[in-house]
Motif scaffolding. Sequence first.
Motif, PDB file in Angstrom:
ATOM      1  N   ARG A   3      -5.016   8.841  -7.947  1.00  0.00           N
ATOM      2  CA  ARG A   3      -4.826   9.774  -6.839  1.00  0.00           C
ATOM      3  C   ARG A   3      -3.433   9.590  -6.242  1.00  0.00           C
ATOM      4  O   ARG A   3      -2.734  10.565  -5.917  1.00  0.00           O
ATOM      5  CB  ARG A   3      -5.904   9.550  -5.784  1.00  0.00           C
ATOM      6  CG  ARG A   3      -6.011  10.665  -4.753  1.00  0.00           C
ATOM      7  CD  ARG A   3      -7.029  10.341  -3.674  1.00  0.00           C
ATOM      8  NE  ARG A   3      -8.307   9.898  -4.219  1.00  0.00           N
ATOM      9  CZ  ARG A   3      -8.789   8.669  -4.083  1.00  0.00           C
ATOM     10  NH1 ARG A   3      -8.111   7.755  -3.406  1.00  0.00           N
ATOM     11  NH2 ARG A   3      -9.957   8.350  -4.583  1.00  0.00           N
ATOM     12  N   PHE A   4      -3.025   8.346  -6.090  1.00  0.00           N
ATOM     13  CA  PHE A   4      -1.706   8.034  -5.528  1.00  0.00           C
ATOM     14  C   PHE A   4      -0.600   8.584  -6.426  1.00  0.00           C
ATOM     15  O   PHE A   4       0.332   9.243  -5.958  1.00  0.00           O
ATOM     16  CB  PHE A   4      -1.576   6.520  -5.373  1.00  0.00           C
ATOM     17  CG  PHE A   4      -0.220   6.056  -4.917  1.00  0.00           C
ATOM     18  CD1 PHE A   4       0.094   6.015  -3.571  1.00  0.00           C
ATOM     19  CD2 PHE A   4       0.742   5.648  -5.836  1.00  0.00           C
ATOM     20  CE1 PHE A   4       1.351   5.584  -3.146  1.00  0.00           C
ATOM     21  CE2 PHE A   4       1.987   5.224  -5.419  1.00  0.00           C
ATOM     22  CZ  PHE A   4       2.298   5.192  -4.068  1.00  0.00           C
ATOM     23  N   ASP A   7      -8.054   5.157  -6.861  1.00  0.00           N
ATOM     24  CA  ASP A   7      -6.980   5.227  -5.859  1.00  0.00           C
ATOM     25  C   ASP A   7      -5.619   5.342  -6.522  1.00  0.00           C
ATOM     26  O   ASP A   7      -4.752   6.107  -6.072  1.00  0.00           O
ATOM     27  CB  ASP A   7      -7.008   3.984  -4.966  1.00  0.00           C
ATOM     28  CG  ASP A   7      -8.166   3.981  -3.990  1.00  0.00           C
ATOM     29  OD1 ASP A   7      -8.833   5.023  -3.839  1.00  0.00           O
ATOM     30  OD2 ASP A   7      -8.410   2.923  -3.370  1.00  0.00           O
ATOM     31  N   HIS A   8      -5.412   4.569  -7.588  1.00  0.00           N
ATOM     32  CA  HIS A   8      -4.105   4.582  -8.259  1.00  0.00           C
ATOM     33  C   HIS A   8      -3.786   5.966  -8.809  1.00  0.00           C
ATOM     34  O   HIS A   8      -2.678   6.490  -8.604  1.00  0.00           O
ATOM     35  CB  HIS A   8      -4.081   3.565  -9.394  1.00  0.00           C
ATOM     36  CG  HIS A   8      -2.926   3.747 -10.332  1.00  0.00           C
ATOM     37  ND1 HIS A   8      -1.631   3.426  -9.999  1.00  0.00           N
ATOM     38  CD2 HIS A   8      -2.869   4.284 -11.587  1.00  0.00           C
ATOM     39  CE1 HIS A   8      -0.823   3.737 -11.003  1.00  0.00           C
ATOM     40  NE2 HIS A   8      -1.543   4.246 -11.979  1.00  0.00           N
ATOM     41  N   LYS A  28     -12.500   1.253  -7.720  1.00  0.00           N
ATOM     42  CA  LYS A  28     -11.829   1.864  -6.565  1.00  0.00           C
ATOM     43  C   LYS A  28     -10.313   1.870  -6.768  1.00  0.00           C
ATOM     44  O   LYS A  28      -9.629   2.867  -6.484  1.00  0.00           O
ATOM     45  CB  LYS A  28     -12.181   1.136  -5.274  1.00  0.00           C
ATOM     46  CG  LYS A  28     -11.616   1.837  -4.032  1.00  0.00           C
ATOM     47  CD  LYS A  28     -12.097   1.227  -2.757  1.00  0.00           C
ATOM     48  CE  LYS A  28     -11.699   2.090  -1.558  1.00  0.00           C
ATOM     49  NZ  LYS A  28     -10.257   2.413  -1.523  1.00  0.00           N
ATOM     50  N   GLU A  63     -13.735  12.415  -9.296  1.00  0.00           N
ATOM     51  CA  GLU A  63     -13.803  11.274  -8.380  1.00  0.00           C
ATOM     52  C   GLU A  63     -15.201  10.678  -8.281  1.00  0.00           C
ATOM     53  O   GLU A  63     -15.383   9.568  -7.808  1.00  0.00           O
ATOM     54  CB  GLU A  63     -13.362  11.720  -6.982  1.00  0.00           C
ATOM     55  CG  GLU A  63     -11.896  12.075  -6.874  1.00  0.00           C
ATOM     56  CD  GLU A  63     -11.023  10.876  -6.571  1.00  0.00           C
ATOM     57  OE1 GLU A  63     -11.489   9.958  -5.865  1.00  0.00           O
ATOM     58  OE2 GLU A  63      -9.875  10.854  -7.040  1.00  0.00           O
ATOM     59  N   ARG A 121       0.836  -1.204   0.000  1.00  0.00           N
ATOM     60  CA  ARG A 121       0.000   0.000   0.000  1.00  0.00           C
ATOM     61  C   ARG A 121       0.872   1.256   0.000  1.00  0.00           C
ATOM     62  O   ARG A 121       0.564   2.245  -0.658  1.00  0.00           O
ATOM     63  CB  ARG A 121      -0.914  -0.040   1.228  1.00  0.00           C
ATOM     64  CG  ARG A 121      -1.992   1.021   1.247  1.00  0.00           C
ATOM     65  CD  ARG A 121      -3.047   0.711   2.284  1.00  0.00           C
ATOM     66  NE  ARG A 121      -2.515   0.580   3.622  1.00  0.00           N
ATOM     67  CZ  ARG A 121      -2.401  -0.567   4.285  1.00  0.00           C
ATOM     68  NH1 ARG A 121      -2.771  -1.703   3.719  1.00  0.00           N
ATOM     69  NH2 ARG A 121      -1.913  -0.598   5.513  1.00  0.00           N
ATOM     70  N   ILE A 132      -1.379  -2.478  -5.829  1.00  0.00           N
ATOM     71  CA  ILE A 132      -2.790  -2.746  -5.566  1.00  0.00           C
ATOM     72  C   ILE A 132      -2.952  -4.234  -5.299  1.00  0.00           C
ATOM     73  O   ILE A 132      -2.761  -5.064  -6.191  1.00  0.00           O
ATOM     74  CB  ILE A 132      -3.649  -2.313  -6.764  1.00  0.00           C
ATOM     75  CG1 ILE A 132      -3.488  -0.814  -7.009  1.00  0.00           C
ATOM     76  CG2 ILE A 132      -5.111  -2.679  -6.549  1.00  0.00           C
ATOM     77  CD1 ILE A 132      -3.670  -0.409  -8.433  1.00  0.00           C
TER      78      ILE A 132
END
Length: 741
Positions: free
Chosen positions: A495-496, A492-493, A488, A341, A312, A317
Amino acid sequence: MLGSTHGTLTTDFRARVVACGEPRAAVHSRATIAPEGDLDVSGRPLHAPVPDLDRFFRPESVAVIGASDTEGRPNTGITRQLTTWAERVGARLYPVHPTRTSVFGRACSPSVAALPEQVDLAVLLVSDPLPVIEELARAKVRFAVAFASGFAETGEEGAAAQARLAAAVERSGLRMLGPNTNLNAFEEFRDDLEGPAIALITQSGHQGRPVYTLQELGVRLSHWAPTGNEADLETADFIAYFSQRPEVGAIACYVEGLKDGRSFLLAADRAARAGVPVVAVKVGRTEAGARTAASHTGKLTGADQVVDAAMRQFGVIRVDGLDELQDTAALLARARKPQAEGVVVYSISGGTGAHFADLATGAGLHLPELPADKQAELHTWIPDYLNVANPVDNGGHPVGDWRGRKIIDAILADPSVGVLICPITGPFPPMSDRLAQDLVDAAEATDKLVCVVWGSPVGTEEAYRTTLLGSSRVATFRTFGNCITAVKAYLDHHRFVASYRSPFDEAPRTPSPSFRKAQALMRPGQQLSEHAAKQLLRAYGIRVPREQLVTSAAAAVRAAGLVGYPVVMKASGARLAHKTELGLVKVGLTSASQVRDAYRELTDIARYEDVELDGILVCQMVERGVEMMVGVTRDPLFGPTVTVGLGGVLVEVLHDAAVRVPPFGEEQARAMLGELRGRALLEGVRGGPPVDVDALVEVVLRVERMALELGDELAELDINPLMVLGRGQGAVALDALAVCR
């Protein structure tokens, strides 16, 4: 299914990629692109080397050692497949066998030395590859593949044999895949598919089959690396290599165990810098899974909580099922960068929409309520009695005119919407056919992600097989769960990646003044007393209570006067870990007589329990805070790890803790606190004031620095309790345990 690539990076992030990735350096003798030269404070590299595997996957010449054309023999089938593969990739293939003159009509050489040219790749169809390695080295072969089993997966004797093989490969200068691998690297990949591809890495070949068959659904695959026992080339090498390949949109992994945790994280860091998603099934969540994985590949599976946190931390992922691996990797490889989003659920049934919305919201997806003007627009085509706030219930997708497409386009036009998901629980022609076509047409006209869940168990319907799977822009799933997991992961990816700053760039290169002070306090092979452990903390600027170590009752009384009443008295000794259970802690002493009595009682108990003391600690009493714990332990795969959690007895009762692998920065330290179930205690509960979270984060970062600098010298550190005081008042380490290696 989907189109485009993995999106645009911010200017700062792009600069980091260029600075630490390309242009590539020259190839050295291990066929590895040299990494940047930085080392951290403990002498470990800060950047992953990128193996130059181009000639492994696309060799110009191949030698098959142990080649056969005798029907019924295993080597014959392998030789036949390799011959077909070599013809397909344009490589010259040379059979090698000491007693054959030809194999499948090709001239056969008795040895590698007798080959007419230096070959790029040698495939070893022999039961013991070790004797062949030196011959390959003399012939300057660049790569080898060892199929043989009977190594680390079989136990100690096999592990010793694998160690000998690995050492021989290291000396030889070539790179080897295996042992205990298979033919998956030489599969036929469809060359008629377009768009970003999935690169596949598996330690068990059979477990990669579901991802490989995605080609039949139109998803491109570029490579398959079956790593086996990883005596040399490992999962990390292939992640680093694939993350630099322009055609790779996502990397899918099936991992039973990691050869080296640090190498894995450096490779994951490379992928994160490049913005290439890594999706992994990692075996070992349970004891049974870990045990089975070890018997299969002979690798450490690692403490699962540490593995999970490390993945994480670096953006890997983690999914549980091979079906999730398929769907998530396919989406991440091919979907464009999200523009928002928000997720909108569009359905032909209120029940379906409500069910999906519950699951999606529970998984952490954001389902924004559409604004009033957008709802009014949708009600132009949808009856007023139906809910269109989100989920959008159309009551039955229009079939006979243009309204259905208008509804979908209107939803996608809303700036808060980044993803539209339409669950079609079963075929209901002609409505489901027209709905599928409208979704495909709308997806072609937008940069936003359109997902469909086709719930029919049959899967032969024209709307599914032709319309949906024939689209390069719609992501089609078969279950609610897989769709939610993939969406998701997609959000998330990105955003990361948008905020990723490599912790290796910030890792300390040189020791701090604190390190030199701390080194003088270390006692190799010993556990430090509480007093000595607190001196270690003090060296790194971590606050401890006012205290004095005394060896007489009179000195204890004088110390109490200097420290200030009330005081705490504790026995202090190098082998003393659980003082409270032995009655070796006295709290709330308010007078000289109580201090004298406590001193005598503590020393009497120590004599009775045969505990060797270096003295009695007279400590300032600190109250009115939240008890936390911060510690360092050593993981067999990742080395030093830092843990933070609820302190006191709660750490043992609730097991509420978060872990990270150094190096990491303030953002990750704060994220650790956010993972705790008891994080509300830090914010103040039942009228209590919030505590000094900034001070707690600072302690975590100082402990991380200690873990990095002391490295192998520090086996364990446990600050418990760390009393976190009210906002602006700091944090105080009330007790500490340290074990030196």
